[in-house]
Design an enzyme around this catalytic site. Structure first.
Site, PDB file in Angstrom:
ATOM      1  N   ASP A 165      -9.442  -6.989 -19.541  1.00  0.00           N
ATOM      2  CA  ASP A 165      -9.515  -8.089 -20.517  1.00  0.00           C
ATOM      3  C   ASP A 165      -8.111  -8.395 -21.048  1.00  0.00           C
ATOM      4  O   ASP A 165      -7.495  -7.562 -21.709  1.00  0.00           O
ATOM      5  CB  ASP A 165     -10.453  -7.681 -21.658  1.00  0.00           C
ATOM      6  CG  ASP A 165     -10.659  -8.775 -22.684  1.00  0.00           C
ATOM      7  OD1 ASP A 165      -9.967  -9.819 -22.615  1.00  0.00           O
ATOM      8  OD2 ASP A 165     -11.514  -8.584 -23.574  1.00  0.00           O
ATOM      9  N   SER A 189     -24.897  12.159  -4.804  1.00  0.00           N
ATOM     10  CA  SER A 189     -24.108  11.381  -5.761  1.00  0.00           C
ATOM     11  C   SER A 189     -24.392   9.896  -5.553  1.00  0.00           C
ATOM     12  O   SER A 189     -24.881   9.479  -4.488  1.00  0.00           O
ATOM     13  CB  SER A 189     -22.614  11.645  -5.576  1.00  0.00           C
ATOM     14  OG  SER A 189     -22.187  11.154  -4.311  1.00  0.00           O
ATOM     15  N   THR A 190     -24.070   9.103  -6.560  1.00  0.00           N
ATOM     16  CA  THR A 190     -24.208   7.648  -6.437  1.00  0.00           C
ATOM     17  C   THR A 190     -23.339   7.143  -5.296  1.00  0.00           C
ATOM     18  O   THR A 190     -23.751   6.260  -4.519  1.00  0.00           O
ATOM     19  CB  THR A 190     -23.807   6.978  -7.761  1.00  0.00           C
ATOM     20  OG1 THR A 190     -24.727   7.389  -8.782  1.00  0.00           O
ATOM     21  CG2 THR A 190     -23.845   5.467  -7.643  1.00  0.00           C
ATOM     22  N   HIS A 249       0.810  -1.223   0.000  1.00  0.00           N
ATOM     23  CA  HIS A 249       0.000   0.000   0.000  1.00  0.00           C
ATOM     24  C   HIS A 249       0.844   1.274   0.000  1.00  0.00           C
ATOM     25  O   HIS A 249       0.369   2.347  -0.385  1.00  0.00           O
ATOM     26  CB  HIS A 249      -0.961   0.000   1.194  1.00  0.00           C
ATOM     27  CG  HIS A 249      -2.254   0.699   0.911  1.00  0.00           C
ATOM     28  ND1 HIS A 249      -2.350   1.776   0.053  1.00  0.00           N
ATOM     29  CD2 HIS A 249      -3.513   0.479   1.376  1.00  0.00           C
ATOM     30  CE1 HIS A 249      -3.611   2.185   0.000  1.00  0.00           C
ATOM     31  NE2 HIS A 249      -4.332   1.423   0.784  1.00  0.00           N
TER      32      HIS A 249
END
Length: 460
Positions: free
Chosen positions: A403, A282-283, A168
């Site tokens: 991907d 906000s979401t 981290h």
């Protein structure tokens, strides 16, 4: 070297993958000092993610067709991230730790096989311990620490899992996501319809390493170093990290939950009808408020205790002056919300949580990002009375677009939240613009949370 366990898990190979040596881009440094953003996380547990991909073929097919490409593309990718193939050290002549690469350094790369039920591991609910052997481990001692480790586990005739563990103090969430997406981009170029061995990365993935853009005139970094050295000190330069920030129950269950766009809209509409203060909903704020309320009601902490909610804000665009979006390293600041448990378990708990989170977000908009930053490491070591909840990840990372050339992941699991008690956020796996929430709880707490997650929405 193959090591087999009685439960159908075996390590096929443990090797090291070095950066491809020639030619090395001249713009990539070989060492990086830690900034105060990095130093905050110096002894925090590593961050872990698992990416699950379908591959309904035998192990031999995976080892001969996919694995060489994954390994070669990793070597190509590491050219762009040289310091992170090296180690974190704290030289006696240096006032702060340094991430540095020397020729011969390489990233640990483990190849394993598991007979666990792949589809069960990819489901929305599974035993937390079942995923632990899929997670690679950093090599950390008192004197030095690796900052990146990878593991690929194949499930015969079902799929494979790519596990990434990052230190981290070297990576924040955006940076670790940039790294694995860079690897996926280069790998997909090798296996596409017209394979190319291009060494260049697109602009949005090209890392920016210049540490001089992080200004620290008030000496926040020095304060953090001083606190870390005194913790277990004096002059404690140990690079060992905490294994966990909380107890890990043996019956822990990992669950993934989703808020659909229509459910998020419902939460916003309910909030607008109840909020007394004018806020820009906000979401992120309604999702965190809703999950926090359900968690507190499920765990039922003492009502006379406070509840703390901690979340991180990406500072790249918020610094003065702003720094490039592709800045590679830590560049997040924590924000803390305090609430009274009793208010959160009442009927208006969602609104109470939302008010606190909205106030914290307003402070961010007002540019008060680093107020009190100098004492944040020392404050962290003080005993806090009350339950601390936190969040990790972000839907903006778009982890489900990772991907490698064989399709999108079936599931992305942030396993390190098992050790920190945080809940993770990402975009929905089906690309529906919803939000996926991941969290690990004791079995009976998970049962309570699952029921509340459904019921609370229906009551609005």
């Amino acid at each position: 070297m193959t090591q087999t366990s009685a439960t159908g898990f075996k390590v096929i190979q443990v090797c090291s993958v070095p950066p491809l040596q020639e030619p090395t881009p001249s713009t990539v440094p070989t060492s990086l000092p830690l900034t105060f953003f990095d130093l905050f996380w110096l002894r925090f547990p590593p961050v872990e993610r698992l990416f699950f991909y379908p591959f309904p073929h035998p192990t031999s097919s995976f080892l001969h067709s996919l694995l060489p490409t994954l390994r070669h593309s990793l070597s190509l990718t590491l050219q762009h991230f040289l310091p992170f193939a090296g180690t974190l050290t704290w030289p006696s002549h240096s006032s702060k730790p340094i991430i540095s690469y020397v020729p011969g350094d390489a990233v640990s790369f483990t190849v394993a096989e598991s007979n666990e039920n792949f589809n069960h591991l990819c489901s929305h609910l599974c035993e937390a311990a079942q995923r632990h052997r899929l997670i690679p481990h950093l090599t950390i001692s008192h004197d030095q620490a690796s900052v990146l480790a990878l593991q690929v586990t194949v499930f015969p005739n079902a799929g494979f899992c790519i596990g990434i563990t990052t230190h981290h103090a070297a990576f924040d969430g955006k940076s670790s996501t940039m790294f694995i997406k860079s690897w996926a981009y280069i790998c997909s170029n090798l296996v596409g319809p017209t394979p190319t061995a291009s060494l260049s990365l697109p602009q949005h993935l090209a890392p920016f390493f210049d540490r001089s853009v992080i200004r620290d005139p008030s000496g926040i970094g020095e304060a953090y170093v001083d606190t870390w050295m005194k913790n277990g000190g004096p002059n404690n330069r140990s690079l060992k990290v905490r294994e966990s920030l909380m107890e890990n129950p043996s019956d822990a269950v990992k669950g993934l939950f989703e808020l659909t766009p229509s459910q998020i809209l419902k939460l916003k509409q309910h909030a607008k009808s109840k909020l007394k203060m004018k806020v820009q909903l906000s979401t992120f704020s309604v999702t965190c408020a809703y999950v926090l309320t359900c968690l507190v009601k499920a765990e039922q902490p003492k009502e006379d205790n406070n509840v703390f909610f901690v979340f991180s804000v990406d500072c790249r665009s918020r610094l003065d002056p702003p720094i490039p979006a592709t800045y590679f390293g830590n560049c997040v600041a924590g924000q803390r919300v305090m609430a009274v448990t009793k208010k959160l378990v009442e009927n208006g708990g969602f609104i109470s949580a939302l008010e606190g989170i909205s106030e914290a977000l307003n402070r961010v908009k007002d540019g008060v990002l680093l107020n009190g930053a100098k004492t944040r490491v020392s404050d962290m070591h003080k005993i806090v009375e009350g339950r601390i909840f936190s969040t990790a990840g972000s839907p903006w990372f778009e982890v489900y677009s990772t991907d490698f050339g064989w399709g999108r992941p079936m599931k992305v699991d942030m396993t390190s939240t098992d050790k920190t008690g945080a809940f993770s956020l990402s975009e929905s796996r089906d690309n529906s613009r919803g939000i996926e929430i991941g969290l690990a709880l004791r079995k009976h707490d998970m049962e309570a949370f699952t029921a509340l997650f459904v019921q609370e929405l229906e009551s609005f």
